[in-house]
Design a protein around this motif. Structure first.
Motif, mmCIF file in Angstrom:
data_model
loop_
_atom_site.group_PDB
_atom_site.id
_atom_site.type_symbol
_atom_site.label_atom_id
_atom_site.label_comp_id
_atom_site.label_asym_id
_atom_site.label_seq_id
_atom_site.Cartn_x
_atom_site.Cartn_y
_atom_site.Cartn_z
ATOM 1 N N HIS A 75 -46.946 22.156 -14.526
ATOM 2 C CA HIS A 75 -47.510 22.814 -15.760
ATOM 3 C C HIS A 75 -46.803 24.212 -16.483
ATOM 4 C CE1 HIS A 75 -50.497 19.584 -15.093
ATOM 5 N NE2 HIS A 75 -50.433 19.531 -16.400
ATOM 6 N N GLY A 76 -45.712 24.193 -15.689
ATOM 7 C CA GLY A 76 -44.974 25.471 -16.302
ATOM 8 C C GLY A 76 -44.736 26.466 -15.486
ATOM 9 N N ALA A 77 -45.104 26.504 -14.342
ATOM 10 C CA ALA A 77 -45.233 27.838 -13.621
ATOM 11 C C ALA A 77 -43.759 28.102 -13.118
ATOM 12 C CB ALA A 77 -46.246 27.757 -12.438
ATOM 13 N N SER A 78 -43.306 29.305 -13.021
ATOM 14 C CA SER A 78 -41.960 29.557 -12.727
ATOM 15 C C SER A 78 -42.030 30.394 -11.397
ATOM 16 C CB SER A 78 -41.109 30.280 -13.846
ATOM 17 O OG SER A 78 -41.804 31.515 -14.098
ATOM 18 N N ALA A 79 -43.081 30.925 -10.929
ATOM 19 C CA ALA A 79 -42.927 31.724 -9.765
ATOM 20 C C ALA A 79 -44.378 31.385 -8.831
ATOM 21 C CB ALA A 79 -42.658 33.210 -10.070
ATOM 22 N N ILE A 80 -44.219 31.411 -7.775
ATOM 23 C CA ILE A 80 -45.272 31.135 -6.867
ATOM 24 C C ILE A 80 -45.172 32.229 -5.683
ATOM 25 C CG2 ILE A 80 -46.586 29.630 -5.449
ATOM 26 C CD1 ILE A 80 -45.488 27.426 -7.851
ATOM 27 N N VAL A 81 -46.263 32.706 -5.340
ATOM 28 C CA VAL A 81 -46.395 33.689 -4.128
ATOM 29 C C VAL A 81 -47.582 32.922 -3.268
ATOM 30 C CG1 VAL A 81 -46.442 35.713 -3.042
ATOM 31 C CG2 VAL A 81 -45.239 35.666 -5.108
ATOM 32 N N ASN A 82 -47.187 32.507 -2.108
ATOM 33 C CA ASN A 82 -48.113 32.013 -1.276
ATOM 34 C C ASN A 82 -48.556 33.148 -0.218
ATOM 35 O OD1 ASN A 82 -48.254 29.383 -1.626
ATOM 36 N ND2 ASN A 82 -45.966 28.997 -0.746
ATOM 37 N N VAL A 122 -45.747 36.011 1.531
ATOM 38 C CA VAL A 122 -46.211 37.255 1.966
ATOM 39 C C VAL A 122 -47.052 36.708 3.214
ATOM 40 C CG1 VAL A 122 -47.559 39.427 1.774
ATOM 41 C CG2 VAL A 122 -46.444 38.614 -0.226
ATOM 42 N N VAL A 123 -46.834 37.491 4.492
ATOM 43 C CA VAL A 123 -47.433 37.235 5.523
ATOM 44 C C VAL A 123 -48.142 38.439 6.216
ATOM 45 C CG1 VAL A 123 -46.938 35.897 7.834
ATOM 46 C CG2 VAL A 123 -45.656 35.274 5.829
ATOM 47 N N PRO A 124 -49.361 38.740 5.725
ATOM 48 C CA PRO A 124 -49.809 39.956 6.243
ATOM 49 C C PRO A 124 -50.522 39.833 7.626
ATOM 50 C CG PRO A 124 -51.453 38.831 4.598
ATOM 51 C CD PRO A 124 -50.020 37.866 4.775
ATOM 52 N N GLY A 125 -50.776 40.829 8.481
ATOM 53 C CA GLY A 125 -51.558 40.988 9.729
ATOM 54 C C GLY A 125 -52.912 41.108 8.949
ATOM 55 N N ALA A 152 -53.120 47.558 4.390
ATOM 56 C CA ALA A 152 -54.078 47.776 3.117
ATOM 57 C C ALA A 152 -53.688 46.925 2.012
ATOM 58 C CB ALA A 152 -53.496 49.175 2.652
ATOM 59 N N MET A 153 -54.812 46.516 1.016
ATOM 60 C CA MET A 153 -54.640 45.561 0.160
ATOM 61 C C MET A 153 -53.740 45.996 -0.833
ATOM 62 S SD MET A 153 -56.865 43.134 0.432
ATOM 63 C CE MET A 153 -56.971 42.483 -1.232
ATOM 64 N N GLU A 154 -53.456 47.327 -1.003
ATOM 65 C CA GLU A 154 -52.401 47.765 -2.054
ATOM 66 C C GLU A 154 -50.996 47.524 -1.475
ATOM 67 O OE1 GLU A 154 -56.093 49.854 -2.270
ATOM 68 O OE2 GLU A 154 -54.902 49.713 -0.683
ATOM 69 N N THR A 155 -50.672 47.225 -0.068
ATOM 70 C CA THR A 155 -49.638 46.781 0.398
ATOM 71 C C THR A 155 -49.185 45.530 0.193
ATOM 72 O OG1 THR A 155 -49.627 48.549 2.346
ATOM 73 C CG2 THR A 155 -48.095 46.623 2.480
ATOM 74 N N ILE A 156 -50.211 44.514 0.270
ATOM 75 C CA ILE A 156 -50.259 43.203 -0.182
ATOM 76 C C ILE A 156 -49.781 43.112 -1.569
ATOM 77 C CG2 ILE A 156 -51.291 41.227 0.118
ATOM 78 C CD1 ILE A 156 -52.892 42.157 2.425
ATOM 79 N N THR A 157 -50.417 43.533 -2.470
ATOM 80 C CA THR A 157 -50.367 43.359 -4.015
ATOM 81 C C THR A 157 -48.864 43.920 -4.357
ATOM 82 O OG1 THR A 157 -51.471 45.670 -4.486
ATOM 83 C CG2 THR A 157 -52.680 43.348 -4.462
ATOM 84 N N ALA A 158 -48.753 45.172 -3.749
ATOM 85 C CA ALA A 158 -47.321 45.427 -3.718
ATOM 86 C C ALA A 158 -46.041 44.478 -3.539
ATOM 87 C CB ALA A 158 -46.793 46.842 -3.428
ATOM 88 N N ALA A 159 -46.252 43.903 -2.272
ATOM 89 C CA ALA A 159 -45.258 43.055 -2.107
ATOM 90 C C ALA A 159 -45.314 41.780 -3.048
ATOM 91 C CB ALA A 159 -45.555 42.564 -0.673
#
Length: 177
Positions: A75-82, A122-125, A152-159
């Motif tokens: 359905h058109g998604a061009s970028a995915i982050v797992n 993204v592979v967080p601890g 930190a959540m901010e670290t994940i969202t930045a990545a």
């Protein structure tokens, strides 16, 4: 089991939409993706829900992300982050072998994917969520030391934002500890 699915757009664009949905329900997931028609998908649903079998945990943490990716691309998604977990790259025992195996599978799915969308991971601890902070507060000093520092959540969202903004990012795995 209820989990969260979000179709997130670039930070400068319109706000993402958050929808409460059981992502292991293929029909509901399909209806949402068709309706949302996301440009970007962040597969962040997962966990180890109480009273779930190991197969249900595997379904929630791996199969649902693979299905969501396939549907979003259709359905058109061009970028995915797992969003995976360091449980998928560690080699010791885990309280849920299915969770650890699913996160390892999600990492490998990311690197093996060769379709039209850019797929990254993204592979967080251990994440500093409210639940994680409560768990840390209940631990002894020795247990906290063994668990390692929290991400930190901010670290994940930045990545995630960095991977979405980089048009050359494809098959990247970013480990955060």
């Amino acid at each position: 089991m209820d989990t969260w699915l979000a179709d997130v757009q670039i930070p400068e664009g319109p706000e993402g939409r958050f929808v409460r949905l059981d992502v292991s329900d293929g029909t509901a997931l399909r209806e949402l993706i068709v309706r949302a028609h996301p440009d970007v998908l962040v597969n962040n649903a997962g966990g180890i829900p109480a009273a779930c079998s190991e197969l249900e945990i595997l379904d929630l943490n791996l199969r649902s992300a693979m299905v969501a990716t396939q549907l979003a691309v259709e359905h058109g998604a061009s970028a995915i982050v797992n969003i995976a977990s360091v449980a998928g790259i560690e080699t010791g025992p885990h309280r849920s072998p299915a969770y650890a195996a699913a996160k390892a599978g999600l990492i490998r799915f990311t690197t093996a994917y060769d379709g039209p969308a850019r797929v990254n991971c993204v592979v967080p601890g251990w994440i500093a969520t409210p639940r994680g902070l409560r768990e840390a507060a209940a631990m002894t000093d020795e247990e906290r030391t063994a668990a390692g520092s929290m991400v930190a959540m901010e670290t994940i969202t930045a990545a995630v934002s960095d991977l979405l903004a980089d048009d050359t990012a494809r098959g990247r795995v970013v480990v955060l500890r």
